[in-house]
Scaffold this motif. Structure first.
Motif, PDB file in Angstrom:
ATOM      1  N   ILE A  65      65.015  64.490  56.803  1.00 49.51           N
ATOM      2  CA  ILE A  65      64.748  63.409  55.859  1.00 49.51           C
ATOM      3  C   ILE A  65      65.312  62.117  56.439  1.00 49.51           C
ATOM      4  O   ILE A  65      66.511  62.031  56.718  1.00 49.51           O
ATOM      5  N   THR A  67      66.014  58.267  55.899  1.00 52.00           N
ATOM      6  CA  THR A  67      66.127  57.114  54.997  1.00 52.00           C
ATOM      7  C   THR A  67      66.950  55.991  55.635  1.00 52.00           C
ATOM      8  O   THR A  67      67.312  55.036  54.958  1.00 52.00           O
ATOM      9  N   THR A  90      60.930  57.635  54.481  1.00 48.30           N
ATOM     10  CA  THR A  90      60.723  56.907  53.240  1.00 48.30           C
ATOM     11  C   THR A  90      60.246  55.485  53.507  1.00 48.30           C
ATOM     12  O   THR A  90      60.249  55.006  54.636  1.00 48.30           O
ATOM     13  N   ILE A  96      64.686  58.984  49.242  1.00 45.96           N
ATOM     14  CA  ILE A  96      63.583  59.933  49.305  1.00 45.96           C
ATOM     15  C   ILE A  96      63.178  60.347  47.894  1.00 45.96           C
ATOM     16  O   ILE A  96      64.009  60.433  46.989  1.00 45.96           O
ATOM     17  N   ASN A 127      70.525  59.344  48.013  1.00 46.81           N
ATOM     18  CA  ASN A 127      69.459  60.337  47.954  1.00 46.81           C
ATOM     19  C   ASN A 127      69.774  61.413  46.913  1.00 46.81           C
ATOM     20  O   ASN A 127      70.949  61.697  46.650  1.00 46.81           O
TER      21      ASN A 127
END
Length: 364
Positions: A65, A67, A90, A96, A127
């Motif tokens: 992930i 970000t 993102t 996210i 997050n």
């Protein structure tokens, strides 16, 4: 004979080997983790790279992930080791969406590792960690959490959340030295790390640190920097003296008071409270103004504001209330200086109302 060029910082005695284990246990208490705690003799970016290097190998599948730049780096390190990595990226500067994580996991059920940053100092966002970890647990995935900018500023319970690898640096909310970091490593994470091909004889080898654990947690590999360990010990003394719950509450108050001040100022924060970091508050710069000009104007008042990192094309200015800065005085000066900078640029704002809002937040 006294040497006038001698500095006592150059003659620091070695850190006692028998105290490394105690340091690790105290960090485990902060993380609320019964997993193994290992100490890394470098800043937290090195610890994060060590995790990636120690996990990555051909055949490993990871969901990463992204970000901030930190998440991007982690994916690069995994790929360098031969892992198959899918990045979820993102919108610039935003957290996210949990639905995006759910879709990615459903699309690739064979994922071995999920990596995420909890709070982002780059953009002041948070997050949705509990929800992400719940999805990962349901899929049996080993989780890696970068908690450098959240530990001490947000509730963070490694065992309750079920985190396999948590990486922290003590230099932010905990107010400790920047030259050391630490990891909490679960049993199943060790199984993945120590499978065939684990790197050895390297500052980036977690397998070498496992040998330190198994050998009784005495002298660390390499040549430890005693100043950093004595500084960490002093920071832990202070943290335990204040109490972790109070430190987290102090940061939560600083974050909420900053947002209240910005709202009263007429500026508004970048993200709502539930998605915001308690360490750094980001505010979008009005159209037609340059972040650098506002930062320079605040600097002339003796207040340090900074620009968002890796958030282009979004233009964010960050108000820092981390560590000792999580206080009424710093929050007030941050918001007032930002308001003064806006005024100098010709934007109307109510500085008195902002100061009143901050004072009210701290008077409750």
């Amino acid at each position: 004979m006294f040497d006038p060029g001698w500095n006592p910082l150059h003659g620091v005695p070695s850190y006692p080997a028998e105290r490394y284990g105690a340091l690790a246990d105290r960090i485990g208490g902060i993380l609320q983790s019964c997993s193994d705690i290992v100490l890394v003799q470098a800043e937290a970016v090195v610890a994060l790279e060590a995790v990636a290097v120690s996990l990555a190998r051909p055949g490993l599948s990871a969901l990463n992930i992204v970000t901030s730049p930190y998440g991007g780096w982690f994916g690069q390190w995994l790929r360098r080791g031969g892992a198959a990595v899918r990045d979820i990226v993102t919108e610039p500067g935003l957290p996210i969406e949990i639905e995006a994580v759910a879709r990615a996991l459903d699309a690739r059920p064979e994922i071995d590792v999920l990596a995420v940053v909890h709070a982002e100092s780059a953009s002041g966002i948070l997050n949705p960690l509990p929800e992400i970890l719940a999805l990962a647990r349901a899929h049996g995935i080993v989780t890696v959490v970068d908690a450098v900018a959240s530990v001490g500023g947000h509730e963070f319970d490694v065992d309750e959340l079920g985190i396999d690898i948590a990486v922290i640096g003590p230099q932010k909310a905990l107010g400790g030295p920047a030259g050391l970091s630490a990891l909490s490593v679960s049993r199943r994470a060790w199984e993945l790390i120590l499978s065939d091909g684990a790197p050895r004889d390297s500052i980036l080898s977690l397998a070498d640190l496992k040998a330190w654990l198994d050998g009784g947690r005495q002298a660390l590999p390499g040549t430890p920097a005693p100043l950093e360990f004595f500084a960490l010990e002093a920071a832990l003394d202070r943290i335990e003296g204040e109490g972790l719950e109070k430190i987290v509450a102090r940061h939560a108050l600083a974050g909420s008071a900053t947002r209240a001040g910005l709202t009263a100022l007429g500026a508004g924060a970048w993200v709502p409270a539930a998605r915001a970091s308690n360490l750094v508050t980001a505010v979008p710069v009005p159209q037609g103004l340059a972040p650098a000009a506002l930062i320079a104007a605040a600097g002339r008042l003796g207040v340090e504001l900074t620009e968002g990192v890796g958030t282009a094309p979004v233009r964010l200015v960050r108000l820092n209330h981390t560590g000792q800065r999580a206080s009424f005085q710093t929050v007030l000066s941050n918001v007032v200086a930002y308001g003064a900078a806006l005024r100098q640029a010709g934007h109307a704002c109510d500085i008195a109302a902002a100061a009143e809002a901050i004072s009210a937040a701290y008077s409750r």
